[in-house]
Enzyme design. Structure first.
Site, mmCIF file in Angstrom:
data_model
loop_
_atom_site.group_PDB
_atom_site.id
_atom_site.type_symbol
_atom_site.label_atom_id
_atom_site.label_comp_id
_atom_site.label_asym_id
_atom_site.label_seq_id
_atom_site.Cartn_x
_atom_site.Cartn_y
_atom_site.Cartn_z
ATOM 1 N N GLU A 53 1.163 9.165 -5.456
ATOM 2 C CA GLU A 53 1.536 10.148 -4.451
ATOM 3 C C GLU A 53 2.966 9.824 -4.033
ATOM 4 O O GLU A 53 3.247 8.681 -3.682
ATOM 5 C CB GLU A 53 0.585 10.054 -3.249
ATOM 6 C CG GLU A 53 0.803 11.180 -2.282
ATOM 7 C CD GLU A 53 -0.036 11.065 -1.011
ATOM 8 O OE1 GLU A 53 0.318 11.738 -0.050
ATOM 9 O OE2 GLU A 53 -1.028 10.306 -0.990
ATOM 10 N N ARG A 87 -8.420 -3.095 -6.831
ATOM 11 C CA ARG A 87 -6.981 -3.072 -6.638
ATOM 12 C C ARG A 87 -6.434 -4.485 -6.526
ATOM 13 O O ARG A 87 -7.147 -5.423 -6.176
ATOM 14 C CB ARG A 87 -6.593 -2.241 -5.410
ATOM 15 C CG ARG A 87 -7.122 -2.740 -4.089
ATOM 16 C CD ARG A 87 -6.506 -1.966 -2.916
ATOM 17 N NE ARG A 87 -6.544 -0.537 -3.080
ATOM 18 C CZ ARG A 87 -5.482 0.278 -2.904
ATOM 19 N NH1 ARG A 87 -4.326 -0.207 -2.549
ATOM 20 N NH2 ARG A 87 -5.606 1.566 -3.061
ATOM 21 N N LYS A 136 1.314 1.343 1.242
ATOM 22 C CA LYS A 136 2.578 2.059 1.438
ATOM 23 C C LYS A 136 2.816 2.338 2.909
ATOM 24 O O LYS A 136 3.948 2.330 3.363
ATOM 25 C CB LYS A 136 2.558 3.362 0.645
ATOM 26 C CG LYS A 136 2.933 3.143 -0.808
ATOM 27 C CD LYS A 136 2.984 4.437 -1.561
ATOM 28 C CE LYS A 136 1.594 4.931 -1.857
ATOM 29 N NZ LYS A 136 1.564 6.104 -2.727
HETATM 30 P P1 ATP Z 1 -1.310 2.529 -1.084
HETATM 31 O O1 ATP Z 1 -2.609 2.011 -0.601
HETATM 32 O O2 ATP Z 1 -0.294 1.495 -1.362
HETATM 33 O O3 ATP Z 1 -0.746 3.640 -0.233
HETATM 34 P P2 ATP Z 1 -2.284 4.510 -2.890
HETATM 35 O O4 ATP Z 1 -3.516 4.287 -3.651
HETATM 36 O O5 ATP Z 1 -2.387 5.445 -1.762
HETATM 37 O O6 ATP Z 1 -1.641 3.124 -2.516
HETATM 38 P P3 ATP Z 1 -1.097 6.135 -4.890
HETATM 39 O O7 ATP Z 1 0.294 6.615 -4.969
HETATM 40 O O8 ATP Z 1 -2.178 7.100 -4.654
HETATM 41 O O9 ATP Z 1 -1.094 5.023 -3.792
HETATM 42 O O10 ATP Z 1 -1.435 5.234 -6.155
HETATM 43 C C1 ATP Z 1 -1.193 5.620 -7.474
HETATM 44 C C2 ATP Z 1 -2.109 4.864 -8.376
HETATM 45 O O11 ATP Z 1 -1.912 3.466 -8.230
HETATM 46 C C3 ATP Z 1 -3.562 5.146 -8.052
HETATM 47 O O12 ATP Z 1 -4.259 5.347 -9.263
HETATM 48 C C4 ATP Z 1 -4.021 3.907 -7.356
HETATM 49 O O13 ATP Z 1 -5.380 3.680 -7.576
HETATM 50 C C5 ATP Z 1 -3.141 2.821 -7.992
HETATM 51 N N1 ATP Z 1 -2.955 1.714 -7.072
HETATM 52 C C6 ATP Z 1 -2.464 1.767 -5.816
HETATM 53 N N2 ATP Z 1 -2.471 0.550 -5.240
HETATM 54 C C7 ATP Z 1 -2.964 -0.309 -6.162
HETATM 55 C C8 ATP Z 1 -3.238 -1.715 -6.188
HETATM 56 N N3 ATP Z 1 -2.985 -2.483 -5.139
HETATM 57 N N4 ATP Z 1 -3.756 -2.250 -7.322
HETATM 58 C C9 ATP Z 1 -3.994 -1.479 -8.380
HETATM 59 N N5 ATP Z 1 -3.784 -0.164 -8.429
HETATM 60 C C10 ATP Z 1 -3.275 0.438 -7.339
HETATM 61 MG MG MG Z 2 -3.846 7.160 -3.190
#
Ligand code: ATP
Ligand code: MG
Length: 550
Positions: A34, A259, A269
């Site tokens: 995102e 994760r 984020k």
């Molecule tokens: P955050 O919790 O940092 O805001 P998010 O999941 O909201 O992360 P996205 O931009 O939706 O951020 O993530 C893009 C991809 O990266 C998704 O498939 C998510 O599952 C993966 N991802 C995000 N954080 C991690 C992590 N700590 N370890 C592994 N994969 C991750």
């Molecule tokens: Mg997400």
């Protein structure tokens, strides 16, 4: 780019079986960020997993921006994400935006309405939340649940046409308010939101919810293995419901892994943005940040990050990875690559009283003692040099083998020197040492006359290049938040230490991203932002040794 085979993991096993059984012909994965922040090391793990898995099976990987929430998204983030993925060494096949599919998502919602599987709800967001039930109690059906298909079609069209204000109406899937899975209790799939979108501008004033949009995006792109993190496990039944009931031709499948979490940092984020907004750090690329851009600026290489992501494996349950693992892999990567030079971070001047005034000699120094192919360089030596303040003590404790009055040490690549006299300031601090050197002891001359226990580094004064050094400690101390505290209460006040010193003259023209091993100090990267011509700034990537080895 080298594509190394990812070590075996449960997702890879699933893919292998799907190929073997003929269920899947070509593996298609996607990385779906995102665009509401910069990528971090957790995302790197997801990127490596998706790209390397597809590459291994000669498949494809899309970069798809999951931009369904216009309020938090920005093109700055889109650009940084593209840059980071490329820098990590990956090239996507398709570049897509969820917003490209808003038209189709709308059409699919009409399919649901016509099948009696979606309805427009007039309840307020609070009422919807309150009637959702809990893990143990079922939810309550909305009084608007049994509207006719015609009425729903009409209201949904009017939502789209901007007749309602934010929050006034939503479109909900009609599934089961008694489901033990809360995600199946008539989840919201569209909301009214009068907001400008970075891609579609003001074309839409209704936006699909993530849980509805994501499976459609995967299905539209023909994704075979939709890999996400464990929080989405309970969403899988709804994911499958959306694909099925929206009558998507292609049926993707979702797989979840744990994760990545790292010690001594935050990895959401939202929190990283808070650090940036509150100026606790110098932007998203501050070297203390666990962002890809921060790690890059600190001096991490894509190779080290990829190896780290590969070696920590893919787990099905939560764990926390010691950040020293990451450090281990950058040491391993730079060990044979980085030039080994000398830098004095906290200078103390030394005058070699028996060395001829005005004379400069050039000494031979090997560039990397573990990699002879890196060759040799010439470094100047003269009557005045700088050593590290720490390498001298007026009154040393036992077993201190560096300089003190009357003691002799070896200067790396040069001669033995002996401390004859110390000049102090009015507060008693040593500000200059007066030493003698022994010409017989020149490095490489085969001198065996006597031994000294300490070897210290130094930089010749007249050729020395003034430089800044930035040393880092973890940004966050690892204590759990107590009640009423946020992670901002655990910021480490010593996370950045700035020192002014000198480096060898050969590093004068080094440019952003050049990496060195400074004798006894560790690995450093030339800061790409703050270095000026002839005045480099060095970020310490990592010290030389850790108490922890993998
Ligand atoms: P955050 O919790 O940092 O805001 P998010 O999941 O909201 O992360 P996205 O931009 O939706 O951020 O993530 C893009 C991809 O990266 C998704 O498939 C998510 O599952 C993966 N991802 C995000 N954080 C991690 C992590 N700590 N370890 C592994 N994969 C991750
Ligand atoms: Mg997400």
């Amino acid at each position: 780019m080298e594509t190394k085979t990812p070590s075996s993991n449960f997702i890879k096993n699933i893919v292998t079986e799907d190929i073997a059984s003929g269920k899947v012909k070509e593996v298609v994965t996607r990385f779906p960020p995102e665009p509401n922040g910069y990528l971090h090391i957790g995302h790197a793990k997801s990127i490596c997993l998706n790209f390397e898995l597809a590459a291994e099976f000669k498949g494809r990987t899309n970069l798809r921006f999951d931009d369904t929430n216009p309020v938090k998204e920005d093109v700055e983030y889109v650009e940084s994400i593209k840059e980071d993925v490329k820098w990590l060494g990956f090239q996507w096949d398709g570049l897509f935006f969820a917003s490209d599919y808003f038209g189709e998502m709308y059409e699919r919602a009409l399919v649901l309405i016509r099948k009696g599987l979606a309805f427009v709800d007039d309840q307020t967001p609070d009422q919807i939340r309150e009637t959702r039930g809990t893990l143990t109690a079922p939810g309550r059906e909305s009084p608007y649940r049994n509207r006719s298909v015609e009425e729903n079609l009409d209201l949904f069209a009017r939502m789209k046409n901007g007749e309602f204000s934010d929050g006034q109406k939503v479109l909900r899937a009609k599934i089961d308010m008694n489901s033990p899975n809360v995600n199946l209790r008539d989840p919201i799939i569209y909301r009214v939101l009068h907001a400008h979108h970075h891609n579609t501008g003001d074309q839409w004033c209704i936006y699909p919810m993530y849980a509805y949009a994501h499976p459609l995006e995967d299905a539209i792109e023909g994704v075979t293995h939709s890999i996400c993190t464990l929080e989405f496990e309970d969403q899988r039944p709804f994911y499958d419901w959306v694909v099925r009931e929206c009558e998507m031709k292609w049926v993707p499948h979702q797989y979840e892994f744990a994760r990545l979490n790292l010690t001594n940092t935050v990895m959401s984020k939202r929190k990283l943005k808070q650090l940036v907004d509150e100026k606790a750090v110098d932007g998203w690329d501050d070297p203390r940040m666990p962002t890809i851009s921060g790690l890059r600026r600190k001096g991490y290489t894509p190779e080290a990050i990829r190896t780290f992501c590969r070696e920590i494996g893919v787990a099905k349950s939560y764990g926390i990875v010691d950040e020293r693992m990451l450090e281990h892999f950058i040491r391993e990567d730079l060990k044979l690559k980085a030039l080994r030079t000398m830098a004095v971070l906290q200078p103390l001047k030394v005058v070699i009283t028996n060395y001829p005034e005005g004379q400069v000699e050039w000494l031979d120094a090997e560039n990397n003692s573990e990699n002879p192919e890196m060759g040799h360089r010439q470094i100047p030596f003269s009557r005045e040099i700088y050593i590290e303040q720490d390498d001298f003590m007026d009154n040393p404790p036992p077993k201190y083998f560096r300089l003190f009055p009357g003691n002799e040490v070896r200067l790396k690549h040069a001669y033995f020197i002996k401390c004859e006299e110390v000049v102090h300031d009015s507060e008693g601090n040593a500000i200059e040492l007066r030493c003698t050197y022994d010409p017989e002891t020149k490095s490489g001359s085969g001198f065996t006359g006597r031994k000294v226990k300490g070897t210290i580094h130094w930089v010749e004064a007249s050729h020395a290049v003034a430089a800044q050094f930035r040393l880092y400690e973890p940004l966050i101390s690892n204590e759990a938040d107590e009640e009423g505290q946020s992670f901002l209460d655990h910021l480490n006040p010593n996370s950045l230490e700035v020192l002014e010193g000198f480096v060898e003259q050969g590093m004068k023209d080094s440019t952003g991203g050049d990496k060195f091993q400074f004798f006894r100090h560790g690995y450093f990267n030339v800061d790409p932002k703050d270095s000026a011509a002839g005045r480099p700034v060095f970020n310490r990537i990592v010290s030389l040794k850790s108490s922890f080895e993998v």
